[in-house]
Design a protein around this motif. Structure first.
Motif, PDB file in Angstrom:
ATOM      1  N   SER A 201      56.191  -8.212  11.987  1.00 35.92           N
ATOM      2  CA  SER A 201      56.346  -6.918  11.327  1.00 35.92           C
ATOM      3  C   SER A 201      57.760  -6.798  10.773  1.00 35.92           C
ATOM      4  CB  SER A 201      56.078  -5.768  12.304  1.00 35.92           C
ATOM      5  OG  SER A 201      57.070  -5.731  13.325  1.00 35.92           O
ATOM      6  N   SER A 203      60.134  -3.553   8.916  1.00 34.86           N
ATOM      7  CA  SER A 203      60.160  -2.156   8.499  1.00 34.86           C
ATOM      8  C   SER A 203      61.545  -1.804   7.984  1.00 34.86           C
ATOM      9  CB  SER A 203      59.770  -1.233   9.654  1.00 34.86           C
ATOM     10  OG  SER A 203      60.726  -1.301  10.703  1.00 34.86           O
ATOM     11  N   TRP A 214      58.452   2.395  -3.082  1.00 30.61           N
ATOM     12  CA  TRP A 214      58.363   1.123  -2.363  1.00 30.61           C
ATOM     13  C   TRP A 214      57.377   0.178  -3.035  1.00 30.61           C
ATOM     14  CZ3 TRP A 214      61.980   0.439   1.119  1.00 30.61           C
ATOM     15  CH2 TRP A 214      62.521   1.554   1.770  1.00 30.61           C
ATOM     16  N   THR A 216      55.573  -3.691  -1.845  1.00 29.02           N
ATOM     17  CA  THR A 216      55.451  -4.722  -0.818  1.00 29.02           C
ATOM     18  C   THR A 216      54.739  -5.931  -1.414  1.00 29.02           C
ATOM     19  OG1 THR A 216      53.349  -3.833   0.016  1.00 29.02           O
ATOM     20  CG2 THR A 216      55.370  -3.064   1.082  1.00 29.02           C
ATOM     21  N   THR A 227      47.297  -8.583   5.916  1.00 29.79           N
ATOM     22  CA  THR A 227      48.516  -7.769   5.834  1.00 29.79           C
ATOM     23  C   THR A 227      48.153  -6.291   5.879  1.00 29.79           C
ATOM     24  OG1 THR A 227      48.497  -7.697   3.415  1.00 29.79           O
ATOM     25  CG2 THR A 227      49.664  -9.524   4.453  1.00 29.79           C
ATOM     26  N   THR A 229      50.119  -2.460   5.157  1.00 28.28           N
ATOM     27  CA  THR A 229      51.304  -1.723   4.720  1.00 28.28           C
ATOM     28  C   THR A 229      51.151  -0.256   5.096  1.00 28.28           C
ATOM     29  OG1 THR A 229      51.604  -3.199   2.827  1.00 28.28           O
ATOM     30  CG2 THR A 229      52.744  -1.090   2.748  1.00 28.28           C
ATOM     31  N   ARG A 230      52.248   0.327   5.552  1.00 29.63           N
ATOM     32  CA  ARG A 230      52.269   1.756   5.863  1.00 29.63           C
ATOM     33  C   ARG A 230      53.573   2.355   5.361  1.00 29.63           C
ATOM     34  NH1 ARG A 230      52.127   4.286  11.950  1.00 29.63           N
ATOM     35  NH2 ARG A 230      53.637   2.596  12.201  1.00 29.63           N
ATOM     36  N   THR A 231      53.486   3.474   4.673  1.00 29.79           N
ATOM     37  CA  THR A 231      54.684   4.180   4.228  1.00 29.79           C
ATOM     38  C   THR A 231      54.846   5.443   5.057  1.00 29.79           C
ATOM     39  OG1 THR A 231      53.441   5.348   2.508  1.00 29.79           O
ATOM     40  CG2 THR A 231      54.560   3.303   1.878  1.00 29.79           C
ATOM     41  N   VAL A 237      59.096   2.306   5.097  1.00 36.02           N
ATOM     42  CA  VAL A 237      57.923   1.476   4.834  1.00 36.02           C
ATOM     43  C   VAL A 237      57.846   0.394   5.912  1.00 36.02           C
ATOM     44  CG1 VAL A 237      59.175  -0.135   3.335  1.00 36.02           C
ATOM     45  CG2 VAL A 237      56.701   0.163   3.034  1.00 36.02           C
ATOM     46  N   GLU A 238      56.617  -0.037   6.202  1.00 34.43           N
ATOM     47  CA  GLU A 238      56.398  -1.097   7.186  1.00 34.43           C
ATOM     48  C   GLU A 238      55.349  -2.057   6.656  1.00 34.43           C
ATOM     49  OE1 GLU A 238      55.783  -0.975  11.917  1.00 34.43           O
ATOM     50  OE2 GLU A 238      54.091  -0.171  10.780  1.00 34.43           O
ATOM     51  N   LEU A 239      55.582  -3.351   6.860  1.00 36.46           N
ATOM     52  CA  LEU A 239      54.647  -4.389   6.451  1.00 36.46           C
ATOM     53  C   LEU A 239      54.367  -5.283   7.652  1.00 36.46           C
ATOM     54  CD1 LEU A 239      53.043  -5.803   4.187  1.00 36.46           C
ATOM     55  CD2 LEU A 239      55.139  -7.021   3.560  1.00 36.46           C
TER      56      LEU A 239
END
Length: 266
Positions: A201, A203, A214, A216, A227, A229-231, A237-239
């Motif tokens: 992860s 972020s 953002w 990604t 994968t 992705t969360r904003t 942001v997190e990948l």
């Protein structure tokens, strides 16, 4: 905080306020920053958005934003700004200097609201993961212009890897553009992750005065890895790389590799 786009919006809101008569779409003529920020270049969309802002924030005329819209002519008209100032002072039993100060604060607050929702002229971040075998490469690239900035917090596999100095480099390819970059190579994956478990992860939390947009990018050599992705509303942001099989990758065939794996350092 320095933000040329917000300052330009404030200037144009003051121009809008000085115009005579009842408000109409013609008021936006020549006010390019407001048209872009409110309507993405479409004057009709911009006017509709401004009307919605007035309806949402300007109905109480004793508030700062309400005072701004009153002095701009909403619901009152009049041939000049001075006439509207005089009328406001009489209607709400205050002196004219109080009227102007209140409306000035409203213009500032309205500029912030418009800027915060505008799509263009924003800082932006790029978060990238490249998986190959049991490792991944991570790139964080944050782009900004003339606006004020704050440092970002970057975490990889839960560990803080931020640059404490938040070093900024000039982007020679784009005038007035700068960037901050972090590159981590061969970050180990969690090979004990079960189905839907996180293998890696990354972020970024970047609390800029103007929220960033953002992007990604993920390259996954092994099709058993997906994968996610969360904003976050708080400018983050997190990948993630997630395992999709019932058994762990340790118990499965070896993870696929990308023989041409590379990182663009430009």
């Amino acid at each position: 905080m320095k933000d040329p786009t917000r300052d330009a919006l404030l200037t144009e809101l003051r121009v809008l306020r000085r115009q005579p008569g009842f408000p109409s779409i013609e008021r936006l003529s020549g006010l390019s920053e407001l048209i872009e920020a409110l309507g993405m270049g479409d004057v009709h969309r911009a006017w509709e958005r401004l009307e919605r802002l007035q309806n949402g924030y300007g109905n109480d005329q004793e508030t700062d934003i309400g005072a701004y819209f009153y002095l701009a002519g909403w619901g009152v008209g009049r041939e000049s700004l001075n006439q509207r100032i005089e009328q406001y002072a009489k209607s709400f039993h205050c002196n004219e200097r109080t009227v102007v100060r209140r409306a000035d604060r409203g213009a500032v607050k309205l500029a912030v609201l418009i800027r915060d929702e505008a799509e263009s002229s924003r800082p932006w971040g790029l978060l990238t993961l490249f998986q190959s075998g049991a490792k991944a490469d991570v790139i964080v690239r944050l782009m900004l212009g003339f606006e004020s900035w704050r440092p970002a917090t970057v975490r990889v596999n839960g560990k803080d890897v931020s640059d404490p100095k938040f070093t900024i480099h000039r982007n020679e390819a784009v005038e007035g553009s700068f960037y901050h970059q972090i590159i981590l190579q061969k970050v180990p994956l969690d090979l004990d992750a079960l189905k839907h478990g996180t293998m890696a992860s990354a972020s970024v939390h970047w609390p800029m005065p103007v929220w960033p947009t953002w992007q990604t990018v993920a390259y996954v050599a092994d099709p058993r890895i997906v994968t996610r992705t969360r904003t976050f509303r708080n400018r983050g942001v997190e990948l993630k790389l997630e395992w999709t099989r019932e058994t762990t990758s340790q118990e499965s065939s070896p993870l696929m590799t990308n023989q041409r794996m590379w990182i663009d350092r430009s």
